[in-house]
Design a protein around this motif. Structure first.
Motif, PDB file in Angstrom:
ATOM      1  N   GLU A   1      -6.129  -2.094   3.152  1.00 34.84           N
ATOM      2  CA  GLU A   1      -6.527  -3.179   4.051  1.00 34.84           C
ATOM      3  C   GLU A   1      -6.693  -4.509   3.320  1.00 34.84           C
ATOM      4  O   GLU A   1      -6.520  -5.569   3.916  1.00 34.84           O
ATOM      5  N   VAL A   2      -7.033  -4.468   2.042  1.00 34.38           N
ATOM      6  CA  VAL A   2      -7.362  -5.708   1.336  1.00 34.38           C
ATOM      7  C   VAL A   2      -6.392  -6.043   0.212  1.00 34.38           C
ATOM      8  O   VAL A   2      -6.367  -7.166  -0.280  1.00 34.38           O
ATOM      9  N   ASP A   3      -5.574  -5.086  -0.226  1.00 37.68           N
ATOM     10  CA  ASP A   3      -4.632  -5.326  -1.318  1.00 37.68           C
ATOM     11  C   ASP A   3      -3.203  -5.350  -0.800  1.00 37.68           C
ATOM     12  O   ASP A   3      -2.919  -4.922   0.312  1.00 37.68           O
ATOM     13  N   ARG A   4      -2.290  -5.815  -1.663  1.00 29.91           N
ATOM     14  CA  ARG A   4      -0.903  -5.968  -1.236  1.00 29.91           C
ATOM     15  C   ARG A   4       0.024  -5.707  -2.424  1.00 29.91           C
ATOM     16  O   ARG A   4      -0.193  -6.201  -3.524  1.00 29.91           O
TER      17      ARG A   4
ATOM     18  N   SER B   1       4.610  -0.685  -1.171  1.00 32.34           N
ATOM     19  CA  SER B   1       4.390   0.516  -1.980  1.00 32.34           C
ATOM     20  C   SER B   1       2.909   0.687  -2.274  1.00 32.34           C
ATOM     21  O   SER B   1       2.186  -0.299  -2.461  1.00 32.34           O
ATOM     22  N   PRO B   2       2.441   1.924  -2.335  1.00 32.12           N
ATOM     23  CA  PRO B   2       1.063   2.162  -2.762  1.00 32.12           C
ATOM     24  C   PRO B   2       0.920   1.883  -4.253  1.00 32.12           C
ATOM     25  O   PRO B   2       1.896   1.920  -5.003  1.00 32.12           O
ATOM     26  N   PHE B   3      -0.278   1.617  -4.673  1.00 33.48           N
ATOM     27  CA  PHE B   3      -0.521   1.298  -6.072  1.00 33.48           C
ATOM     28  C   PHE B   3      -0.458   2.555  -6.938  1.00 33.48           C
ATOM     29  O   PHE B   3      -0.781   3.654  -6.506  1.00 33.48           O
ATOM     30  N   ASN B   4      -0.041   2.352  -8.174  1.00 31.95           N
ATOM     31  CA  ASN B   4       0.022   3.450  -9.129  1.00 31.95           C
ATOM     32  C   ASN B   4      -0.778   3.131 -10.389  1.00 31.95           C
ATOM     33  O   ASN B   4      -0.549   3.722 -11.445  1.00 31.95           O
ATOM     34  N   ALA B   5      -1.697   2.188 -10.281  1.00 36.37           N
ATOM     35  CA  ALA B   5      -2.465   1.764 -11.449  1.00 36.37           C
ATOM     36  C   ALA B   5      -3.641   2.706 -11.698  1.00 36.37           C
ATOM     37  O   ALA B   5      -3.778   3.754 -11.073  1.00 36.37           O
ATOM     38  N   GLY B   6      -4.494   2.322 -12.618  1.00 39.39           N
ATOM     39  CA  GLY B   6      -5.627   3.158 -12.980  1.00 39.39           C
ATOM     40  C   GLY B   6      -6.719   3.171 -11.929  1.00 39.39           C
ATOM     41  O   GLY B   6      -6.572   2.638 -10.830  1.00 39.39           O
ATOM     42  N   ALA B   7      -7.852   3.769 -12.281  1.00 39.15           N
ATOM     43  CA  ALA B   7      -9.010   3.895 -11.385  1.00 39.15           C
ATOM     44  C   ALA B   7      -8.650   4.633 -10.102  1.00 39.15           C
ATOM     45  O   ALA B   7      -9.224   4.389  -9.051  1.00 39.15           O
ATOM     46  N   PHE B   8      -7.651   5.534 -10.176  1.00 44.76           N
ATOM     47  CA  PHE B   8      -7.268   6.375  -9.044  1.00 44.76           C
ATOM     48  C   PHE B   8      -6.896   5.544  -7.819  1.00 44.76           C
ATOM     49  O   PHE B   8      -7.285   5.831  -6.711  1.00 44.76           O
TER      50      PHE B   8
END
Length: 206
Positions: A161-164, A113-120
């Motif tokens: 590419e760098v997060d999971r 899943s793509p992230f839904n956190a802050g910092a856009f």
């Protein structure tokens, strides 16, 4: 179009030419990039669903088995789902009085899943805020993660590419049955079942 509208807005606001030039340059006017960020974070969605099954037996033993594969890529980058599943069902008549049965169901799924956190960090939200002058890739084809280019909103392509962000699920539902004919109209049945569920979330942020 982005810079034309920005220039028009600055002129309407009464900015001087030097102010207009400084503002446009700070937004990357001299860059060669011309990114369509909504296009960068979306793609053609695809779905694969494959199922196979076999059955057979004789007067004493019958069986049924099946397997499935499901693979879905959503229209947003970084949103993927895979599932492997299987089923085995066996019935065996040991003699005139005793019958046995086993039913095994299992599946393994992995969801990205793509992230839904802050910092856009969400790619869709970033697609609306990033400027076309911010180049998504470096000249060598790697994702551009330079803080000089992305000083407020991260590059969603680089994040992938760098997060999971993965969710793994293992599930099994199984039952074992024994049936014994005590008398002509009297049966003794025993059942044993297992319901197992394992959920593991794997998150890494560079």
């Amino acid at each position: 179009e982005y810079f034309d509208l920005t220039r028009e807005g600055l002129v309407n606001a009464g900015a001087t030419q030097s102010q207009i030039d400084a503002t446009l340059n700070s937004l990357g006017f001299n860059n060669t990039a011309n990114e369509d960020w909504l296009d960068n974070v979306t793609r053609q969605g695809t779905t694969q669903n494959i199922n196979v099954s076999f059955s057979g037996g004789d007067a004493k033993t019958t069986f049924y088995t099946s397997g499935g594969y499901f693979n879905q890529k959503a229209v947003i980058i970084g949103s993927d789902f895979k599932r492997y599943s299987g089923n085995i069902n066996i019935k065996h008549k040991a003699n005139d009085k005793l019958s046995l049965g086993v039913n095994l169901n299992g599946s393994f799924s992995k969801q990205l899943s793509p992230f839904n956190a802050g910092a856009f960090r969400n790619p869709v939200l970033s697609g609306f805020f990033l400027r076309p002058s911010q180049n998504a890739y470096n000249t060598d084809g790697t994702a551009n993660n330079s803080p000089a280019t992305f000083n407020q909103v991260y590059n969603p392509i680089g994040i992938l590419e760098v997060d999971r962000e993965a969710l793994n699920t293992v599930k099994t539902v199984s039952s074992f049955t024994g049936e014994y004919n005590l008398l002509r109209n009297l049966k003794f049945t025993s059942k044993f079942g297992v319901d197992y569920l394992l959920i593991e979330e794997d998150t890494y942020r560079n």
